[in-house]
Design an enzyme around this catalytic site. Structure first.
Site, PDB file in Angstrom:
ATOM      1  N   ARG A  94      14.648 -20.906 -27.683  1.00  0.00           N
ATOM      2  CA  ARG A  94      15.130 -22.279 -27.814  1.00  0.00           C
ATOM      3  C   ARG A  94      16.235 -22.312 -28.861  1.00  0.00           C
ATOM      4  O   ARG A  94      16.153 -21.585 -29.883  1.00  0.00           O
ATOM      5  CB  ARG A  94      13.996 -23.224 -28.249  1.00  0.00           C
ATOM      6  CG  ARG A  94      12.992 -23.559 -27.156  1.00  0.00           C
ATOM      7  CD  ARG A  94      13.568 -24.519 -26.114  1.00  0.00           C
ATOM      8  NE  ARG A  94      12.605 -24.892 -25.088  1.00  0.00           N
ATOM      9  CZ  ARG A  94      12.483 -24.336 -23.884  1.00  0.00           C
ATOM     10  NH1 ARG A  94      13.275 -23.336 -23.538  1.00  0.00           N
ATOM     11  NH2 ARG A  94      11.594 -24.778 -23.016  1.00  0.00           N
ATOM     12  N   GLU A 141      21.379 -29.328 -26.136  1.00  0.00           N
ATOM     13  CA  GLU A 141      21.890 -29.093 -24.777  1.00  0.00           C
ATOM     14  C   GLU A 141      22.123 -30.433 -24.069  1.00  0.00           C
ATOM     15  O   GLU A 141      21.349 -31.369 -24.280  1.00  0.00           O
ATOM     16  CB  GLU A 141      20.873 -28.249 -24.000  1.00  0.00           C
ATOM     17  CG  GLU A 141      20.729 -26.859 -24.616  1.00  0.00           C
ATOM     18  CD  GLU A 141      19.625 -26.019 -23.959  1.00  0.00           C
ATOM     19  OE1 GLU A 141      19.032 -26.478 -22.963  1.00  0.00           O
ATOM     20  OE2 GLU A 141      19.377 -24.927 -24.448  1.00  0.00           O
ATOM     21  N   HIS A 197      21.752 -22.218 -20.232  1.00  0.00           N
ATOM     22  CA  HIS A 197      20.290 -22.250 -20.054  1.00  0.00           C
ATOM     23  C   HIS A 197      19.900 -21.930 -18.593  1.00  0.00           C
ATOM     24  O   HIS A 197      19.302 -22.751 -17.900  1.00  0.00           O
ATOM     25  CB  HIS A 197      19.741 -23.635 -20.467  1.00  0.00           C
ATOM     26  CG  HIS A 197      18.262 -23.625 -20.775  1.00  0.00           C
ATOM     27  ND1 HIS A 197      17.692 -24.454 -21.699  1.00  0.00           N
ATOM     28  CD2 HIS A 197      17.237 -22.889 -20.264  1.00  0.00           C
ATOM     29  CE1 HIS A 197      16.386 -24.247 -21.756  1.00  0.00           C
ATOM     30  NE2 HIS A 197      16.092 -23.290 -20.878  1.00  0.00           N
TER      31      HIS A 197
HETATM   32  P1  NAP Z   1       4.253 -16.834 -25.182  1.00  0.00           P
HETATM   33  O1  NAP Z   1       3.649 -15.900 -24.203  1.00  0.00           O
HETATM   34  O2  NAP Z   1       3.437 -17.924 -25.766  1.00  0.00           O
HETATM   35  O3  NAP Z   1       4.882 -15.945 -26.372  1.00  0.00           O
HETATM   36  C1  NAP Z   1       5.376 -16.487 -27.542  1.00  0.00           C
HETATM   37  C2  NAP Z   1       5.589 -15.358 -28.541  1.00  0.00           C
HETATM   38  O4  NAP Z   1       6.174 -15.918 -29.723  1.00  0.00           O
HETATM   39  C3  NAP Z   1       4.304 -14.663 -28.967  1.00  0.00           C
HETATM   40  O5  NAP Z   1       4.542 -13.298 -29.116  1.00  0.00           O
HETATM   41  C4  NAP Z   1       3.986 -15.310 -30.311  1.00  0.00           C
HETATM   42  O6  NAP Z   1       3.217 -14.431 -31.093  1.00  0.00           O
HETATM   43  C5  NAP Z   1       5.403 -15.507 -30.852  1.00  0.00           C
HETATM   44  N1  NAP Z   1       5.483 -16.561 -31.872  1.00  0.00           N
HETATM   45  C6  NAP Z   1       5.119 -17.855 -31.770  1.00  0.00           C
HETATM   46  N2  NAP Z   1       5.334 -18.505 -32.934  1.00  0.00           N
HETATM   47  C7  NAP Z   1       5.835 -17.580 -33.783  1.00  0.00           C
HETATM   48  C8  NAP Z   1       6.239 -17.629 -35.143  1.00  0.00           C
HETATM   49  N3  NAP Z   1       6.170 -18.758 -35.857  1.00  0.00           N
HETATM   50  N4  NAP Z   1       6.707 -16.486 -35.708  1.00  0.00           N
HETATM   51  C9  NAP Z   1       6.759 -15.333 -35.007  1.00  0.00           C
HETATM   52  N5  NAP Z   1       6.396 -15.233 -33.705  1.00  0.00           N
HETATM   53  C10 NAP Z   1       5.938 -16.337 -33.116  1.00  0.00           C
HETATM   54  O7  NAP Z   1       5.526 -17.555 -24.560  1.00  0.00           O
HETATM   55  P2  NAP Z   1       6.525 -17.019 -23.423  1.00  0.00           P
HETATM   56  O8  NAP Z   1       5.982 -17.380 -22.087  1.00  0.00           O
HETATM   57  O9  NAP Z   1       6.864 -15.598 -23.696  1.00  0.00           O
HETATM   58  O10 NAP Z   1       7.787 -17.992 -23.692  1.00  0.00           O
HETATM   59  C11 NAP Z   1       8.393 -18.032 -24.953  1.00  0.00           C
HETATM   60  C12 NAP Z   1       9.416 -19.164 -25.048  1.00  0.00           C
HETATM   61  O11 NAP Z   1      10.581 -18.829 -24.333  1.00  0.00           O
HETATM   62  C13 NAP Z   1       8.985 -20.504 -24.403  1.00  0.00           C
HETATM   63  O12 NAP Z   1       8.175 -21.251 -25.284  1.00  0.00           O
HETATM   64  C14 NAP Z   1      10.325 -21.175 -24.152  1.00  0.00           C
HETATM   65  O13 NAP Z   1      10.687 -21.971 -25.264  1.00  0.00           O
HETATM   66  C15 NAP Z   1      11.307 -20.010 -24.013  1.00  0.00           C
HETATM   67  N6  NAP Z   1      11.817 -19.888 -22.624  1.00  0.00           N
HETATM   68  C16 NAP Z   1      13.162 -20.017 -22.398  1.00  0.00           C
HETATM   69  C17 NAP Z   1      13.644 -19.890 -21.108  1.00  0.00           C
HETATM   70  C18 NAP Z   1      15.095 -20.052 -20.793  1.00  0.00           C
HETATM   71  O14 NAP Z   1      15.413 -20.497 -19.706  1.00  0.00           O
HETATM   72  N7  NAP Z   1      16.006 -19.666 -21.694  1.00  0.00           N
HETATM   73  C19 NAP Z   1      12.771 -19.642 -20.045  1.00  0.00           C
HETATM   74  C20 NAP Z   1      11.422 -19.506 -20.317  1.00  0.00           C
HETATM   75  C21 NAP Z   1      10.946 -19.619 -21.623  1.00  0.00           C
HETATM   76  P3  NAP Z   1       2.195 -14.951 -32.228  1.00  0.00           P
HETATM   77  O15 NAP Z   1       1.450 -16.113 -31.629  1.00  0.00           O
HETATM   78  O16 NAP Z   1       1.350 -13.756 -32.547  1.00  0.00           O
HETATM   79  O17 NAP Z   1       3.049 -15.353 -33.369  1.00  0.00           O
HETATM   80  C1  8YV Z   2      13.613 -24.088 -17.709  1.00  0.00           C
HETATM   81  C2  8YV Z   2      12.635 -22.975 -19.754  1.00  0.00           C
HETATM   82  O1  8YV Z   2      14.986 -24.086 -17.574  1.00  0.00           O
HETATM   83  O2  8YV Z   2      10.496 -22.598 -18.852  1.00  0.00           O
HETATM   84  C3  8YV Z   2      11.151 -22.887 -19.842  1.00  0.00           C
HETATM   85  O3  8YV Z   2      10.635 -23.092 -20.962  1.00  0.00           O
HETATM   86  O4  8YV Z   2      13.316 -23.135 -20.733  1.00  0.00           O
HETATM   87  C4  8YV Z   2      13.304 -22.828 -18.450  1.00  0.00           C
HETATM   88  O5  8YV Z   2      12.589 -22.017 -17.582  1.00  0.00           O
HETATM   89  C5  8YV Z   2      13.229 -25.383 -18.302  1.00  0.00           C
HETATM   90  O6  8YV Z   2      12.015 -25.352 -18.952  1.00  0.00           O
HETATM   91  C6  8YV Z   2      13.154 -26.436 -17.246  1.00  0.00           C
HETATM   92  O7  8YV Z   2      12.548 -27.566 -17.803  1.00  0.00           O
END
Ligand code: NAP
Ligand code: 8YV
Length: 316
Positions: free
Chosen positions: A229, A258, A276
């Site tokens: 994010r 965004e 994004h």
């Molecule tokens: P997840 O499985 O919950 O993994 C989150 C990771 O972040 C874990 O390893 C967690 O480990 C770590 N974390 C959380 N808080 C932390 C902190 N304060 N300091 C250090 N590490 C921390 O989530 P995910 O499914 O991988 O998704 C992660 C994030 O990616 C989503 O929440 C979303 O915001 C973003 N995302 C972006 C896109 C995009 O389109 N660009 C798409 C999908 C997701 P610990 O709990 O051990 O700290």
């Molecule tokens: C999407 C994302 O673009 O899953 C997420 O957290 O950031 C992306 O996959 C977005 O969430 C759509 O709302």
């Protein structure tokens, strides 16, 4: 019949799928002021696009399930939902590989200037002026620091391992299931590696944790990639670090406000910017849409949601 409210610009597949199961009402914007008396009375489930403030939750007093489109649910006031006994679901797992693929693409674009090289060709400059310049940066010999090693982080790291680079990571707690070196603080990670890949959620603890101190620790050969994010990176500090040559480049898929991208980041040739799009393929967005729908159907027709978030665990 159960009534589900579609909030904002909902994926058409969600609308089509839910229409066979529920009465559907639509709210074009996540704005409590536009909730009608009919919505307030009838709506028990919602499908929304990471926007569910407490005011909107309160305006829908009968809501029981909030199905969020996206794995990140920072736009849902989940504590407020939990306090009211409302379940929130998200879309984990089904987008992990797509987001990881895009992260590798963004990393390579940043290091090897591939978008700029393609523009060179398309502008006819290859034929007129000769080969595109050599990229100053490369993935070869890099040490990658993963800030986040959850579902998506592990998919990114798995792909990076195939590229023969060293990988370390920082999270709050070490994960004994992963084969990479754990580093106990973000500062130490930045000091240890030359490439930082951020894939942590937007939480109070991750706010602008990538700042001048961390960027300086990453160093002059350092590259920052953010697919988590925009909230996690101080964009002002990043622009200053790039201006001063404190780091060597950055690749960003996400931004603080965004779709507004700071002008200050646009001018750098060593920065790759994406709007994004990490999960934005037809196949993956369809899978996310299906999981939103399946959560609503599973909850209202079979009694249990599929993917409740940890803050609102489902108890029978
Ligand atoms: P997840 O499985 O919950 O993994 C989150 C990771 O972040 C874990 O390893 C967690 O480990 C770590 N974390 C959380 N808080 C932390 C902190 N304060 N300091 C250090 N590490 C921390 O989530 P995910 O499914 O991988 O998704 C992660 C994030 O990616 C989503 O929440 C979303 O915001 C973003 N995302 C972006 C896109 C995009 O389109 N660009 C798409 C999908 C997701 P610990 O709990 O051990 O700290
Ligand atoms: C999407 C994302 O673009 O899953 C997420 O957290 O950031 C992306 O996959 C977005 O969430 C759509 O709302």
């Amino acid at each position: 019949m159960t009534t589900v409210l579609l909030i904002g610009k909902v994926h058409p597949r969600v609308r089509d799928r839910l229409a066979g199961h529920f009465d559907i009402l639509e709210l074009p914007k996540a704005d409590a002021g536009n909730v009608t008396a009919e919505m307030a009375e009838k709506v028990t489930g919602t499908a929304s696009f990471n926007a569910m403030p407490s005011s909107l939750i309160d305006a829908l007093p009968n809501v029981k399930l909030i199905a969020n489109f996206g794995v990140g649910y920072d736009g849902v006031d989940v504590r407020h939902a939990a306090a009211k006994g409302i379940i929130v679901t998200n879309t984990p797992d089904v987008l992990d590989e797509e987001v990881a693929d895009t992260t590798l693409g963004l990393l390579l674009n940043t290091l090897r200037l591939l978008p700029q090289a393609e523009n060179w060709l398309r502008a006819g400059r290859w034929a007129k002026e000769g080969p595109f310049r050599l990229s100053p940066l490369s993935l070869r010999g890099r040490h990658i620091g993963m800030y986040g090693m959850g579902r998506i982080g592990q998919q990114i790291a798995g792909r990076l391992a195939a590229f023969n680079v060293k990988i370390s990571y920082h999270t709050r707690r070490p994960n004994s299931d992963v084969p990479y070196g754990y580093v106990g603080s973000l500062k130490e990670l930045a000091e240890t590696v030359d490439t930082l890949v951020c894939i942590v959620p937007k939480t109070p603890e991750t706010r602008q944790t990538i700042n001048t101190e961390i960027l300086k620790a990453l160093g002059k050969n350092g590259v920052l990639i953010n697919v988590g994010r925009g909230w996690t990176v101080s964009e002002d500090d990043l622009a200053k670090a790039l201006e001063n040559g404190d780091i060597a480049g950055a690749g960003l898929d996400v931004f603080e406000d965004e779709p507004n991208v700071p002008e200050a980041l646009m001018k750098f040739d060593n920065v790759s910017l994406l709007p994004h799009v990490a999960s934005a393929s037809v196949i993956t967005r369809n899978a996310m849409a299906d999981l939103v729908s399946d959560n609503l159907i599973a909850y209202f027709e079979k009694g249990a949601p599929l993917t409740p978030v940890p803050e609102t665990p489902f108890k029978k």
